[in-house]
Design an enzyme around this catalytic site. Sequence first.
Site, short mmCIF file in Angstrom:
data_model
loop_
_atom_site.label_atom_id
_atom_site.label_comp_id
_atom_site.label_asym_id
_atom_site.label_seq_id
_atom_site.Cartn_x
_atom_site.Cartn_y
_atom_site.Cartn_z
N THR A 125 0.83 -1.20 0.00
CA THR A 125 0.00 0.00 0.00
C THR A 125 0.87 1.25 0.00
OG1 THR A 125 -1.52 1.31 1.38
CG2 THR A 125 -0.11 -0.24 2.52
N ASP A 126 0.32 2.35 -0.52
CA ASP A 126 1.06 3.61 -0.47
C ASP A 126 1.20 4.13 0.96
OD1 ASP A 126 -1.59 4.36 -0.05
OD2 ASP A 126 -1.65 5.86 -1.65
N GLU A 127 0.41 3.58 1.89
CA GLU A 127 0.46 4.06 3.27
C GLU A 127 1.79 3.77 3.95
OE1 GLU A 127 -2.91 3.77 5.85
OE2 GLU A 127 -4.26 3.30 4.18
N TYR A 151 -1.58 -0.33 11.15
CA TYR A 151 -1.82 -1.03 9.89
C TYR A 151 -0.66 -0.84 8.92
CZ TYR A 151 -3.21 -1.37 5.00
OH TYR A 151 -3.21 -1.62 3.65
N LYS A 155 2.24 -3.45 7.35
CA LYS A 155 2.50 -3.64 5.92
C LYS A 155 3.95 -3.30 5.58
CE LYS A 155 -0.12 -4.59 3.07
NZ LYS A 155 -0.47 -5.92 2.49
#
Length: 320
Positions: A125-127, A151, A155
Amino acid sequence: MIKQILVTGGAGFIGSNFIHHLLQTSSSYVTNIDSMTYAGKFENMAEFENHENYRFFSVDISNKEQLTKVFDRTYDAIVHFAAESHVDRSIENPSVFLNTNIIGTNYLLLALIEGRAKKMIYISTDEVYGSLDKDDLPFTEQSPLAANNPYSASKAGADLLVRSFYKTYQAPVITIRCSNNYGPRQDEEKFIPKIIARAVNNEKVPVYGDGLQIRDWLFVTDHCRALSKVLDHGEAGEIYNIGGGNERSNLDVAKRILDYLGKNCNLICHVKDRQGHDRRYGINWAKIHKELGWKPVISFDEGLVRTIEWYKTQFKDGTS
């Protein structure tokens, strides 16, 4: 030759859309595994559950004994979507996220280096990049990891684990970092489905803080097309950013949905901001465009209309 593909998390939002795409566009045989928690839904698999090139196992990837039973064959590829992905839930209970997102990924990587599959595509994810300031350039694949919630930290930890298996064991792995997906089959806890559901039923629409947090929106079928490109032509050890080129504030998205549904913007209710809430995400997807020829083709307005029309059939009379 029919390819054997193992999809993890295929009862979820992006995973189920990808399986549908794969069965529609190729002759691949798909094995789908999902632990069927809150985000995994049998109705997401209804369109392909009886397809001759498909089978399903209810399996938790963080349970090594359960996972072993699906490796009754050598897979041409593992496409690894399975993850705990709800930021609010990660703030409430981080441990569950570490178990699924890191330990589960570890077990899949171990199967990979044991020869149970020829390669693995890991969906991140870009997060993991953290938050951008207003005038910052979008994230590239070289941007440092700077996760700001449990979260995204889980990741990012899995991202580094995947990288370590490539560097240490020469494992054939590829990492995808995508921006915010939207479209049919997304869980109702997520931002766009929640706004649609509340608006259809004339309920208050919650928006965190001032609502000016910016996200880059990617329609899920564009993501599936990109994954097919990576599956066929991606290079081992590489990272590919997949973005939609559609940066919008949460408040703008909420207003667009209300406007399309003919609802008054007075339904918007600003609520206490999320802890550690990232202000802006933006993705530079030039690499996958240059190397694999992919680009998004669904505009945000087109994708939003298609999404709203799908959900309107799901959210009626206060039911879902």
